[in-house]
Design a protein around this motif. Structure first.
Motif, PDB file in Angstrom:
ATOM      1  N   ILE A 163       0.839  -1.200   0.000  1.00 22.55           N
ATOM      2  CA  ILE A 163       0.000   0.000   0.000  1.00 22.55           C
ATOM      3  C   ILE A 163       0.873   1.249   0.000  1.00 22.55           C
ATOM      4  CG2 ILE A 163      -1.647   1.351   1.354  1.00 22.55           C
ATOM      5  CD1 ILE A 163      -2.797  -1.405   2.296  1.00 22.55           C
ATOM      6  N   THR A 164       1.890   1.267   0.863  1.00 18.84           N
ATOM      7  CA  THR A 164       2.786   2.422   0.925  1.00 18.84           C
ATOM      8  C   THR A 164       3.488   2.623  -0.413  1.00 18.84           C
ATOM      9  OG1 THR A 164       3.120   2.103   3.286  1.00 18.84           O
ATOM     10  CG2 THR A 164       4.746   3.452   2.143  1.00 18.84           C
ATOM     11  N   HIS A 165       3.934   1.541  -1.030  1.00 20.83           N
ATOM     12  CA  HIS A 165       4.597   1.638  -2.329  1.00 20.83           C
ATOM     13  C   HIS A 165       3.639   2.215  -3.375  1.00 20.83           C
ATOM     14  CE1 HIS A 165       5.989   0.157  -6.258  1.00 20.83           C
ATOM     15  NE2 HIS A 165       7.165   0.513  -5.779  1.00 20.83           N
ATOM     16  N   ALA A 166       2.410   1.729  -3.410  1.00 16.24           N
ATOM     17  CA  ALA A 166       1.430   2.233  -4.379  1.00 16.24           C
ATOM     18  C   ALA A 166       1.128   3.710  -4.122  1.00 16.24           C
ATOM     19  CB  ALA A 166       0.146   1.408  -4.309  1.00 16.24           C
ATOM     20  N   GLU A 167       0.996   4.077  -2.848  1.00 17.54           N
ATOM     21  CA  GLU A 167       0.715   5.482  -2.523  1.00 17.54           C
ATOM     22  C   GLU A 167       1.850   6.387  -2.995  1.00 17.54           C
ATOM     23  OE1 GLU A 167      -2.125   4.948   1.412  1.00 17.54           O
ATOM     24  OE2 GLU A 167       0.034   5.227   1.687  1.00 17.54           O
ATOM     25  N   LEU A 168       3.084   5.962  -2.782  1.00 13.95           N
ATOM     26  CA  LEU A 168       4.222   6.767  -3.226  1.00 13.95           C
ATOM     27  C   LEU A 168       4.351   6.764  -4.741  1.00 13.95           C
ATOM     28  CD1 LEU A 168       6.865   5.869  -0.531  1.00 13.95           C
ATOM     29  CD2 LEU A 168       5.802   8.095  -0.907  1.00 13.95           C
ATOM     30  N   ARG A 169       4.140   5.614  -5.346  1.00 12.94           N
ATOM     31  CA  ARG A 169       4.271   5.486  -6.803  1.00 12.94           C
ATOM     32  C   ARG A 169       3.293   6.398  -7.535  1.00 12.94           C
ATOM     33  NH1 ARG A 169       4.157   5.780 -11.407  1.00 12.94           N
ATOM     34  NH2 ARG A 169       4.392   4.238 -13.025  1.00 12.94           N
TER      35      ARG A 169
END
Length: 92
Positions: free
Chosen positions: A58-64
């Motif tokens: 989730i954190t990766h998707a939010e940053l991406r």
């Protein structure tokens, strides 16, 4: 007598125009998602190691998909400072 199992839910913070794309990505990674009436996504976080991987995805998707460059820079700077040999499996 049944006892409900508590679980954690987390709102996925991405721009509305990429919600569908993020939903497909996270679903492919095994997360359970729910579309809210306001158009945002909510993810169910699993227990244990899988929950940690859910949070990371989730954190990766939010940053991406974020439009906020300072958040991306701050995240990358934090990752750069992490010790490389902090986990026994990573040590030689």
């Amino acid at each position: 007598m049944s006892c409900p199992i508590p679980y954690e839910q987390r709102q996925v913070q991405v721009p509305l125009e990429v919600t569908r794309e993020v939903a497909e990505l996270l679903t492919d990674l095994g997360l359970s998602l729910r579309f809210r009436p306001d158009g945002f996504l909510t993810a169910v976080i699993r227990f244990g190691l899988q929950g940690s991987l859910d949070r990371l995805a989730i954190t990766h998707a939010e940053l991406r998909f974020s439009n906020n460059r300072p958040d991306k820079v701050q995240w990358l700077e934090m990752c750069w400072r992490l010790p490389i040999h902090s986990h026994p499996r990573l040590q030689n």
